[in-house]
Design an enzyme around this catalytic site. Structure first.
Site, short mmCIF file in Angstrom:
data_model
loop_
_atom_site.label_atom_id
_atom_site.label_comp_id
_atom_site.label_asym_id
_atom_site.label_seq_id
_atom_site.Cartn_x
_atom_site.Cartn_y
_atom_site.Cartn_z
N ARG A 1 5.85 3.05 -1.82
CA ARG A 1 5.18 1.75 -1.76
C ARG A 1 5.28 1.03 -3.11
O ARG A 1 4.76 -0.07 -3.26
CB ARG A 1 3.71 1.99 -1.42
CG ARG A 1 3.12 0.98 -0.49
CD ARG A 1 1.69 1.36 -0.26
NE ARG A 1 1.52 2.19 0.89
CZ ARG A 1 0.90 1.79 2.00
NH1 ARG A 1 0.39 0.60 2.09
NH2 ARG A 1 0.77 2.61 3.01
N ARG A 56 -7.90 -4.17 15.10
CA ARG A 56 -7.45 -2.77 15.15
C ARG A 56 -8.62 -1.80 15.30
O ARG A 56 -9.68 -1.98 14.71
CB ARG A 56 -6.70 -2.41 13.86
CG ARG A 56 -6.45 -0.89 13.82
CD ARG A 56 -5.46 -0.45 12.85
NE ARG A 56 -5.75 -0.84 11.49
CZ ARG A 56 -4.90 -0.63 10.51
NH1 ARG A 56 -3.74 -0.06 10.75
NH2 ARG A 56 -5.19 -1.01 9.29
N ARG A 105 -11.47 0.62 10.73
CA ARG A 105 -11.23 1.19 9.40
C ARG A 105 -11.98 0.37 8.36
O ARG A 105 -12.01 -0.86 8.46
CB ARG A 105 -9.73 1.17 9.10
CG ARG A 105 -9.09 2.53 9.23
CD ARG A 105 -7.61 2.50 9.15
NE ARG A 105 -7.04 1.87 7.96
CZ ARG A 105 -5.74 1.82 7.70
NH1 ARG A 105 -4.88 2.38 8.55
NH2 ARG A 105 -5.29 1.24 6.62
N ARG A 164 -5.51 -5.90 -0.14
CA ARG A 164 -4.31 -5.14 0.28
C ARG A 164 -3.07 -6.05 0.24
O ARG A 164 -2.00 -5.62 -0.15
CB ARG A 164 -4.51 -4.55 1.68
CG ARG A 164 -5.37 -3.29 1.64
CD ARG A 164 -5.98 -2.97 2.97
NE ARG A 164 -5.02 -2.56 3.97
CZ ARG A 164 -5.27 -2.54 5.27
NH1 ARG A 164 -6.47 -2.90 5.72
NH2 ARG A 164 -4.37 -2.16 6.12
N LYS A 214 3.77 -0.44 11.18
CA LYS A 214 4.45 0.79 10.74
C LYS A 214 3.94 2.02 11.50
O LYS A 214 4.72 2.80 12.04
CB LYS A 214 4.24 1.01 9.23
CG LYS A 214 4.70 -0.15 8.36
CD LYS A 214 4.51 0.12 6.89
CE LYS A 214 3.08 0.15 6.39
NZ LYS A 214 2.35 -1.13 6.47
P1 AP5 Z 1 -0.41 -0.63 12.57
O1 AP5 Z 1 0.69 0.05 13.30
O2 AP5 Z 1 -1.64 0.17 12.25
O3 AP5 Z 1 0.18 -1.28 11.24
P2 AP5 Z 1 0.50 -0.61 9.85
O4 AP5 Z 1 1.65 -1.36 9.28
O5 AP5 Z 1 0.62 0.89 9.98
O6 AP5 Z 1 -0.82 -1.01 9.07
P3 AP5 Z 1 -1.73 -0.22 8.07
O7 AP5 Z 1 -2.93 -1.09 7.87
O8 AP5 Z 1 -2.01 1.18 8.51
O9 AP5 Z 1 -0.84 -0.20 6.82
P4 AP5 Z 1 -1.29 -0.16 5.40
O10 AP5 Z 1 0.02 -0.01 4.76
O11 AP5 Z 1 -2.11 -1.27 4.93
O12 AP5 Z 1 -2.30 1.09 5.35
P5 AP5 Z 1 -2.08 2.66 5.19
O13 AP5 Z 1 -2.92 3.35 6.17
O14 AP5 Z 1 -0.65 2.99 5.14
O15 AP5 Z 1 -0.80 -1.93 13.36
C1 AP5 Z 1 -1.93 -2.71 12.98
C2 AP5 Z 1 -2.67 -3.22 14.23
O16 AP5 Z 1 -1.81 -4.11 14.95
C3 AP5 Z 1 -3.03 -2.11 15.24
O17 AP5 Z 1 -4.25 -2.48 15.83
C4 AP5 Z 1 -1.90 -2.15 16.27
O18 AP5 Z 1 -2.34 -1.72 17.54
C5 AP5 Z 1 -1.52 -3.63 16.27
N1 AP5 Z 1 -0.09 -3.86 16.46
C6 AP5 Z 1 0.94 -3.08 16.05
N2 AP5 Z 1 2.13 -3.67 16.38
C7 AP5 Z 1 1.81 -4.84 16.99
C8 AP5 Z 1 2.60 -5.89 17.54
N3 AP5 Z 1 3.93 -5.85 17.54
N4 AP5 Z 1 1.94 -6.96 18.08
C9 AP5 Z 1 0.58 -7.01 18.09
N5 AP5 Z 1 -0.21 -6.03 17.59
C10 AP5 Z 1 0.40 -4.97 17.04
O19 AP5 Z 1 -2.68 2.89 3.72
C11 AP5 Z 1 -4.06 2.75 3.49
C12 AP5 Z 1 -4.38 2.86 2.01
O20 AP5 Z 1 -3.98 4.15 1.50
C13 AP5 Z 1 -3.67 1.86 1.08
O21 AP5 Z 1 -4.31 0.60 1.05
C14 AP5 Z 1 -3.77 2.61 -0.25
O22 AP5 Z 1 -5.08 2.57 -0.76
C15 AP5 Z 1 -3.50 4.04 0.15
N6 AP5 Z 1 -2.07 4.34 0.14
C16 AP5 Z 1 -1.28 4.58 1.24
N7 AP5 Z 1 -0.01 4.82 0.88
C17 AP5 Z 1 0.02 4.71 -0.48
C18 AP5 Z 1 1.07 4.83 -1.43
N8 AP5 Z 1 2.33 5.11 -1.06
N9 AP5 Z 1 0.77 4.64 -2.73
C19 AP5 Z 1 -0.48 4.36 -3.14
N10 AP5 Z 1 -1.54 4.25 -2.27
C20 AP5 Z 1 -1.28 4.42 -0.96
#
Ligand code: AP5
Length: 210
Positions: free
Chosen positions: A85, A118, A151, A162, A13
């Protein structure tokens, strides 16, 4: 344009949103990054939520809805990364017209590997991968020159939590947005440039229709 990126942890994402922001100037609103910034700044909210984020649990719906709603109001074209989410969050922003929801579909095994490799920069949360998306200079962010680090919630225990939370609370949004005719599935398994090309093509059609 109000675009929602939906998908499991590590589905790409943030990577896609960053690219769209750079190419088309749409504002990337990352719910996770907004929350991590509160933690980095040591605000009262940040202190309250740090343990939840580090363990891989969600913060309360009301809190994240308030934070993200403020950001959505600032720009016309936005990409919502990691928000909504839960169905409750989606209901709380019913008054905002969503144009498209892209569901990034990728097997769990591939995603676990992505998260273990990552690295993110300390300043802007820009994303890299040791193997699939390395920075030009080892250990340094291409965009702002700050050091890259792992992270906390990418450790295997937090990743497991997660996924559990994702299946219980976020997966129901697939049916929710499908019912509204907004959902489009994207195969997010191929390498980053291929996934981005597919997303770009899809969105070009949505943009043309606006
Ligand atoms: P990346 O692009 O970082 O993936 P992502 O889907 O953004 O993953 P996140 O881990 O950031 O998502 P998440 O939803 O768990 O965490 P968030 O920060 O939103 O890609 C991942 C890796 O793969 C990278 O190294 C990238 O380079 C690589 N990659 C990308 N595309 C690729 C491909 N096609 N092929 C190979 N490699 C690839 O949230 C964190 C925390 O915040 C949550 O756990 C929660 O505690 C809180 N939070 C956030 N939003 C909410 C909400 N709406 N409600 C409640 N709590 C929330």
């Amino acid at each position: 344009m109000k675009l929602v990126l939906l998908g499991p942890p590590g589905s790409g994402k943030g990577t896609i949103a960053e690219q769209l922001e750079q190419e088309w100037g749409w504002k990337h609103i990352s719910a996770g990054e907004l929350l991590r910034e509160e933690v980095r700044q040591g605000t009262p909210i940040g202190k309250d939520i740090q343990h939840l984020i580090d363990k891989g649990n969600f913060v309360p719906d009301q809190l994240i809805v308030e934070i993200v709603k403020l950001e959505i109001g600032k720009k016309k074209d936005v990409i919502l990364d990691g928000f909504p989410r839960t169905v409750e969050q989606a209901e709380a922003i019913k008054d905002i017209k969503i144009n498209k929801v892209l569901f990034l579909d990728v097997p769990e095994k591939a995603v676990v590997e992505r998260l273990s490799g990552r690295r993110v920069c300390r300043k802007g949360d820009h994303n890299y991968h040791l193997e699939y998306l390395p920075p030009r200079k080892k250990g340094i962010c291409d965009l702002d020159g700050t050091p890259l680090a792992r992270r906390k919630d990418d450790d295997p225990k937090a990743v497991g939590e997660r996924f559990k939370v994702y299946h219980q609370q976020t997966e129901p949004l697939v049916a929710y947005y499908q019912k509204k005719g907004l959902l489009q599935k994207v195969d997010a398994s191929p390498p980053p440039d291929k996934v981005y090309a597919a997303v770009r093509e899809l969105l070009a059609a949505v943009r043309a229709k606006r």
